[in-house]
Every structure is written in C-alpha cells, then in structure tokens.
Design a protein around this motif. Structure first.
Motif, PDB file in Angstrom:
ATOM      1  N   THR A 325       0.843  -1.197   0.000  1.00 48.19           N
ATOM      2  CA  THR A 325       0.000   0.000   0.000  1.00 48.19           C
ATOM      3  C   THR A 325       0.879   1.248   0.000  1.00 48.19           C
ATOM      4  O   THR A 325       2.100   1.163   0.132  1.00 48.19           O
ATOM      5  N   ARG A 387      -0.046  -5.090  -6.812  1.00 47.40           N
ATOM      6  CA  ARG A 387       0.966  -4.060  -6.524  1.00 47.40           C
ATOM      7  C   ARG A 387       2.278  -4.659  -6.014  1.00 47.40           C
ATOM      8  O   ARG A 387       3.356  -4.163  -6.326  1.00 47.40           O
ATOM      9  N   GLU A 390       4.809  -5.694  -8.626  1.00 48.40           N
ATOM     10  CA  GLU A 390       5.493  -4.643  -9.375  1.00 48.40           C
ATOM     11  C   GLU A 390       6.761  -4.289  -8.603  1.00 48.40           C
ATOM     12  O   GLU A 390       6.811  -3.347  -7.833  1.00 48.40           O
TER      13      GLU A 390
END
Length: 408
Positions: A325, A387, A390
């Motif tokens: 996050t 995410r 990545e």
C-alpha cells in the motif's frame, strides 16, 4: 548514481546497527523459552498446556499492542518508543527470572509482550527509514537480525537452561540493557519528524484489500510457525541443550534463506508466485514431521528444513507488506504484525491439546492444514496483490548483488 543504488546492505550508519542489535535480542526472546519448557513444567509442577501459555500470553499482548504502537511512536518519537519497549522487556524478563510459579511467568511474559510490540514495530520502520540502500536492503538487514535472534535464542536458552530455567531470563535482561544503552548513545533524533497518526489508522489499514489478504494469510502461516517452534520440544524429548541445538540449527537455516536465498528468489519470481511455491513445500514438510513425530532424528531434519522454508516466507511477506500500500510503513507494519501475532498466539496451546487428545502427529497435520489455508488465501486474493508484484528492481537487485558479492 544515487546512494541507494551504490550503498552496501552491510554498510550502515551506527544507529541502524544499534537498532539491529536490539532486534537480535528482541527476537531471541521468542525462542528463548523453547529449551526450558520441560524444565519449567518439572520445576514448577506445571502441565505442558500451562507452559505453552508462556508463548500465548506473550503473543496475544504483542499482537493487541501492535495496533497502537504507530499511534504512540508518531507522538513521542521513534527513539522514545524503542527505549520504553526495551525498558519493559528488561523489567519483565527480570520478573520472569525471579518468579515462583508458572502463573506468574505467564503474566510477566504478557508484560514482556507489550515491550516487544513497542520495540519491534518501531524498529522495522526505523531501520527502513535510516538504512542505506533502499527498503529492500533494510528489510534484508531486519530479516538477518530476526534470523540471528531466532537462532541464538534457543541456543542461549539451552546453555543457560542447563544451569537453571531462570538463567535465560536473566540473560535476555542483561542483553536488552546493553541494547538500551546502545540506542541511547547512537540513535540521534535531530532529523526525526513526527506526523501524528490517528488511533484508527491500523484498523482502517486492514480494510485495504492487499493488506487484508496478506494479514489473513499471515494468521494461518503463523499458526504453523508457532506449532513448529513451540510444540516441537515435547515430541523431541531432548534435554535443554539438545532442544537448544536443534532450534539453533532451525534458526540458522531460517537466517540463511531469509538473507541470501529469498532475495535471489525474488529477483526471478513475482512475490505471489514465490509464496505459492514455498507454502505448499512447507505443508509437505509439516506432513513429513507428522509421519516422523515418533522419530527424533527425522523430526530434527523436518524442523531444520522447515526453518529454510520459513526464512523464505518471512522475507517475502515482510517485503510484500512494505510494498502493498501507500500507507506509512509504521502503520502497515503495526496492522499486519498485530494480526499475525494474534494468529500465532492460538497455536501453542491448541497444538498441545491436540497432542494429548490424539498423539504427537496431529499438531503437525493441523499446522499443514493451516498452511494450506494460507496458500488458498494468497491464490484467491492474487488480484488484490498486483501491486506487490510490481517489484522495485533497482533496490531489490542491488540488495541481491551486494549479498552475492557482485556489487562492483
């Protein structure tokens, strides 16, 4: 080139090394009581289930306190939070050493857990913020401290436990006092900026899909982790030194894979793919432990192989949480750690109850099933985890390059 891309993971400011040393000692506290569980049960006339509550009280309070550590540290500063945590560990480790009943030790281990929560969640954020080489290098350093602490804890517990079950507690109190002095002297606060974090931040953080998936998987993963760590001394049937040496080997295996192998693995694989490879292997190892639960030599092999796989998962999960996050790292770390410690808290007494009811193989089957659930959570939540796949190639690859001697 930037410093992040040229610095060595092992070439860090003194303040980072001071915090890392304190991390080693803090993590020693997790496995420290392992070799002395049978001795405590015998000396204080306690049942195995009661002695397993030494883990549970520690982990429950650690987990609950993790929800508020980022709120506290954002107001009083990282250094003050670290020092309060260390002080509490010193005090409650001494009280454990001076106790005359298992109930007293269970209670004092809870206080120890409060200090541990204040220290551990703040330490990770401090190392990530102050270390050279980017977040990947910092996490490698943190996992190295974790692995070394988990390895040395049982060994120290076994050596001092041969003298008295009180010895390991005195040992941790002394080492934590040294760590306290090191942080007072070496960790500067000149550049520290405080941005107060709302009390609700860690709770709201768990509403983020990526963090929620990782936390849910970590609950079941930690159940297996603490079945292997906290229950295994009983079926092994060794004395304090034998248990200490076994879990020293386990901790060394964990450190090797967390520091050297995991970064290599993550250079070639996405984080979710790596987890979906390691978790099934860990479940197979736990099933092998179930089959070999009556064979001490075979069980030792399964424990050490388990350490290799746990080291991989620890690093992968920690990196994933840090990158999952855009939340402040202290908030993400607090929320995730709170949930995983609460998961681990349930495992030791459940494993011991299953042992008494069904035999020594069943706790390991229970742990393998927990790992299967963790793998299913990652598999079904993979879209939410896009995410974390990545990867930040520059930091991660530099950390790997340094570790394998290719930095030049």
């Amino acid at each position: 080139m930037s410093h992040a891309s040229t610095g060595s993971v092992w070439r860090q400011p003194k303040a980072v090394w001071a915090v890392a040393f304190a991390c080693v000692v803090a993590f020693m506290g997790i496995g420290l009581v392992d070799p002395i569980l049978p001795a405590i049960a015998e000396s204080l006339e306690a049942s195995p289930v009661e002695t397993e509550l030494l883990f549970t009280s520690y982990l429950v309070v650690t987990g609950l306190a993790m929800f508020v550590t980022s709120w506290i540290s954002s107001r009083i500063g990282a250094k003050a939070t670290l020092l309060i945590g260390l002080s509490l560990i010193v005090v409650f480790a001494l009280l454990c050493a001076l106790s005359g009943s298992v109930d007293a030790i269970i209670g004092f281990r809870a206080g120890w857990g409060l200090g541990n929560a204040l220290f551990i969640s703040t330490a990770l954020a401090t190392i990530v913020g102050a270390a050279s080489g980017g977040s990947a290098a910092a996490i490698v350093l943190y996992e190295a401290a974790l692995g070394l602490g988990i390895a040395v804890g049982p060994l120290l517990g076994g050596i001092l436990g041969e003298v008295s079950w009180r010895g390991p507690f005195f040992g941790v109190a002394a080492l934590m006092a040294i760590a306290f002095i090191a942080i007072v002297v070496l960790l500067r606060t000149d550049a520290e900026t405080r941005q107060p974090i709302p009390f609700s931040a860690p709770f709201r953080a768990l509403g983020r899909p990526a963090l929620a998936v990782l936390a849910a998987a970590a609950v079941f993963y930690n159940i297996a982790f603490f079945v292997l760590l906290a229950f295994s001394p009983y079926p092994l049937g060794f004395g304090a030194m034998g248990i200490g040496l076994t879990f020293f080997g386990w901790g060394v295996a964990l450190a090797i894979t967390s520091v050297w192998v995991a970064p290599l693995m993550l250079r070639r694989l996405a984080r979710t793919t790596a987890m979906l490879i390691v978790l099934p292997l860990l479940a197979i190892d736990l099933l092998a432990a179930a089959v070999l639960s009556a064979d001490p030599a075979g069980l030792v092999v399964c424990i050490i192989v388990g350490g290799l796989l746990l080291g991989l998962m620890n690093t992968i999960l920690t990196e994933s949480v840090m990158e999952a996050t855009d939340l402040p790292r202290s908030v993400a770390s607090s929320a995730y750690s709170a949930v995983r410690f609460l998961g681990g808290a349930a495992a030791p007494p459940i494993a011991t109850l299953l042992w008494h009811a069904y035999g020594p193989a069943v706790p390991y089957v229970f742990a393998a099933c927990s790992i299967a659930v963790a793998a299913a959570v990652i598999a079904f939540g993979r879209r939410a985890l896009a995410r974390i796949d990545e990867r930040e190639a520059d930091a991660a690859e530099e950390a790997v390059a340094v570790l394998i001697g290719d930095a030049a």
